[in-house]
Design a protein around this motif. Structure first.
Motif, PDB file in Angstrom:
ATOM      1  N   ILE A 134       4.077   7.201   2.832  1.00  0.00           N
ATOM      2  CA  ILE A 134       4.360   5.932   3.486  1.00  0.00           C
ATOM      3  C   ILE A 134       4.105   4.795   2.500  1.00  0.00           C
ATOM      4  O   ILE A 134       3.208   4.866   1.659  1.00  0.00           O
ATOM      5  CB  ILE A 134       3.519   5.739   4.759  1.00  0.00           C
ATOM      6  N   VAL A 135       4.953   3.770   2.578  1.00  0.00           N
ATOM      7  CA  VAL A 135       4.785   2.540   1.809  1.00  0.00           C
ATOM      8  C   VAL A 135       4.782   1.393   2.797  1.00  0.00           C
ATOM      9  O   VAL A 135       5.670   1.315   3.655  1.00  0.00           O
ATOM     10  CB  VAL A 135       5.930   2.345   0.780  1.00  0.00           C
ATOM     11  N   ILE A 136       3.809   0.497   2.698  1.00  0.00           N
ATOM     12  CA  ILE A 136       3.720  -0.653   3.586  1.00  0.00           C
ATOM     13  C   ILE A 136       3.733  -1.915   2.737  1.00  0.00           C
ATOM     14  O   ILE A 136       2.883  -2.110   1.864  1.00  0.00           O
ATOM     15  CB  ILE A 136       2.429  -0.623   4.435  1.00  0.00           C
ATOM     16  N   ALA A 192      -1.990   2.366   5.111  1.00  0.00           N
ATOM     17  CA  ALA A 192      -1.233   3.493   4.559  1.00  0.00           C
ATOM     18  C   ALA A 192      -2.046   4.785   4.638  1.00  0.00           C
ATOM     19  O   ALA A 192      -1.567   5.808   5.149  1.00  0.00           O
ATOM     20  CB  ALA A 192      -0.822   3.205   3.118  1.00  0.00           C
ATOM     21  N   ASP A 193      -3.284   4.746   4.157  1.00  0.00           N
ATOM     22  CA  ASP A 193      -4.132   5.941   4.212  1.00  0.00           C
ATOM     23  C   ASP A 193      -4.420   6.345   5.654  1.00  0.00           C
ATOM     24  O   ASP A 193      -4.424   7.540   5.992  1.00  0.00           O
ATOM     25  CB  ASP A 193      -5.444   5.685   3.475  1.00  0.00           C
ATOM     26  N   TYR A 195       8.813   5.407   4.987  1.00  0.00           N
ATOM     27  CA  TYR A 195       8.064   6.634   5.235  1.00  0.00           C
ATOM     28  C   TYR A 195       8.999   7.831   5.090  1.00  0.00           C
ATOM     29  O   TYR A 195      10.222   7.719   5.187  1.00  0.00           O
ATOM     30  CB  TYR A 195       7.454   6.614   6.650  1.00  0.00           C
ATOM     31  N   PHE A 230       7.807  -0.990   6.743  1.00  0.00           N
ATOM     32  CA  PHE A 230       7.268   0.360   6.570  1.00  0.00           C
ATOM     33  C   PHE A 230       8.378   1.293   6.087  1.00  0.00           C
ATOM     34  O   PHE A 230       9.434   1.407   6.730  1.00  0.00           O
ATOM     35  CB  PHE A 230       6.716   0.892   7.896  1.00  0.00           C
ATOM     36  N   GLU A 274       0.846  -1.195   0.000  1.00  0.00           N
ATOM     37  CA  GLU A 274       0.000   0.000   0.000  1.00  0.00           C
ATOM     38  C   GLU A 274       0.878   1.241   0.000  1.00  0.00           C
ATOM     39  O   GLU A 274       1.950   1.254   0.622  1.00  0.00           O
ATOM     40  CB  GLU A 274      -0.913   0.040   1.227  1.00  0.00           C
ATOM     41  N   VAL A 275       0.407   2.284  -0.694  1.00  0.00           N
ATOM     42  CA  VAL A 275       1.129   3.560  -0.777  1.00  0.00           C
ATOM     43  C   VAL A 275       0.147   4.682  -0.491  1.00  0.00           C
ATOM     44  O   VAL A 275      -0.986   4.662  -0.977  1.00  0.00           O
ATOM     45  CB  VAL A 275       1.757   3.762  -2.170  1.00  0.00           C
TER      46      VAL A 275
END
Length: 364
Positions: A355-357, A339-340, A304, A302, A156-157
């Protein structure tokens, strides 16, 4: 034979472009003449039927000209409009409100001219400049789309620009070659639209480097590219991750960027993945350390930007703990939509946040 055919095609394209340019110039001239005639009609009508046609109608074609005309034509229209307006209102006597109306015309014209001057520097006129900005924004967004991952993995981004701007100095580029996923989260110096143009330039360059140069050469190559731009006091920070989707093995490298953090599903603990490296663009030949790790079933990684963890009243270390605390509440939902949620809860309003998860599902 093929060469002559190619030259003929180039000539035809050149003639078509030249014809389109002439047509565009003619359309601007037609619009200019039409607006001048409209202003003349308004001025005459206002002088004859002053109660039915107020002189303030002159502002409308001036605003329309600010959208349609080129810089020089708009300057001429502003001068003509001001002259018409002065003739209409001052012929009725020198009073303060009427003099003020002429000044309003000049102010509106100045605002339109200033906007047109910026578009003129870009080489575009009218609403095309705004369309170009929207297209550039959409290109930057599209370049941040993640590749489709195999079963058992989810990514997720989320990116939030400072002050609600649609442009951000934070961006993500990624690629997948074979079973290797490469992701780079980049934070360009500055924020919002000021950093957005540099972010667009770098996203294309960095996206082209991923998967092309060896993974250990990505940050040095990105550093050389920024130094060739000869920007004054501008730099970028990067966190670069290479993940083997078969085994879960990953390498993290950073360039002046906050470290990645890993959630260990077996212990429920959070681990910082430090990998020292200098800011991109400041040194000729920097060296970047690497931090090795493994994502097991249920683990998450994570990435970020500093907008997620740094505020004027707390350092990055405490901000990272705060981010992990927010993320801890999302473990029960397997970080779905995290992410959101994290950008909304932990992201700073005065700085770009991203952020990227990357999550390895507990059950593949």
């Amino acid at each position: 034979m093929r060469k002559s055919g190619g030259l003929a095609l180039v000539r035809r394209i050149g003639r078509r472009v030249e014809a389109l340019g002439r047509r565009a110039r003619r359309s601007h001239r037609v619009a200019f003449v039409a607006l001048v005639l409209v202003q003349l009609v308004i001025s005459v009508a206002s002088d004859i039927w002053m109660t039915l046609v107020p002189a303030s109608f002159l502002i409308v074609p001036l605003v329309v000209g600010g959208v349609l005309l080129q810089f020089g034509e708009l300057v001429a229209l502003t001068g003509i409009t001001t002259a018409f307006g002065a003739f209409v209102v001052l012929s009725r006597g020198m009073t303060l409100p009427r003099i003020g109306f002429v000044l309003v015309l000049l102010v509106v014209g100045w605002i339109m001219i200033t906007s047109a001057k910026v578009r003129s520097r870009l080489g575009v006129a009218g609403t095309r400049s705004e369309s170009m900005l929207m297209e550039l924004r959409d290109t930057l967004t599209a370049q941040g789309l993640m590749p489709t991952l195999p079963a058992g993995w989810r990514v997720e981004v989320a990116i939030q620009s400072a002050g609600g701007s649609t442009f951000s100095g934070d961006f993500v580029v990624s690629t997948m070659h074979g079973d290797l996923l490469e992701v780079a989260l980049v934070d360009v110096s500055g924020k919002g639209i000021d950093a957005g143009t540099r972010a667009l330039l770098l996203s294309g360059a960095f996206g082209g480097l991923l998967g092309v140069v060896p993974v250990e050469e990505f940050l040095p190559s990105a550093n050389r590219y920024i130094r060739r731009q000869d920007w004054d006091d501008d730099f970028a920070t990067v966190v670069h991750v290479v993940l083997d989707l078969r085994t879960g093995d990953f390498d993290v490298r950073t360039a002046g960027h906050p470290p990645a953090i890993q959630f260990d599903a077996w212990s429920g603990r959070w681990q910082t993945r430090d990998a020292d490296g200098p800011l991109l663009g400041l040194m000729e030949a920097p060296e970047f350390e690497v931090n090795h790790g493994v994502l097991k079933l249920g683990d998450a990684l994570f990435l970020y930007s500093d907008g997620m963890v740094e505020t004027p009243r707390q350092d990055i270390g405490r901000g990272t703990d705060r981010l992990a605390g927010f993320a801890e509440r999302l473990v029960g939902q397997a970080f779905l939509g995290a992410a959101d949620a994290l950008v909304a809860s932990a992201g700073g309003t005065g700085d770009d946040s991203a952020i990227v998860i990357i999550h390895r599902k507990a059950h593949a």
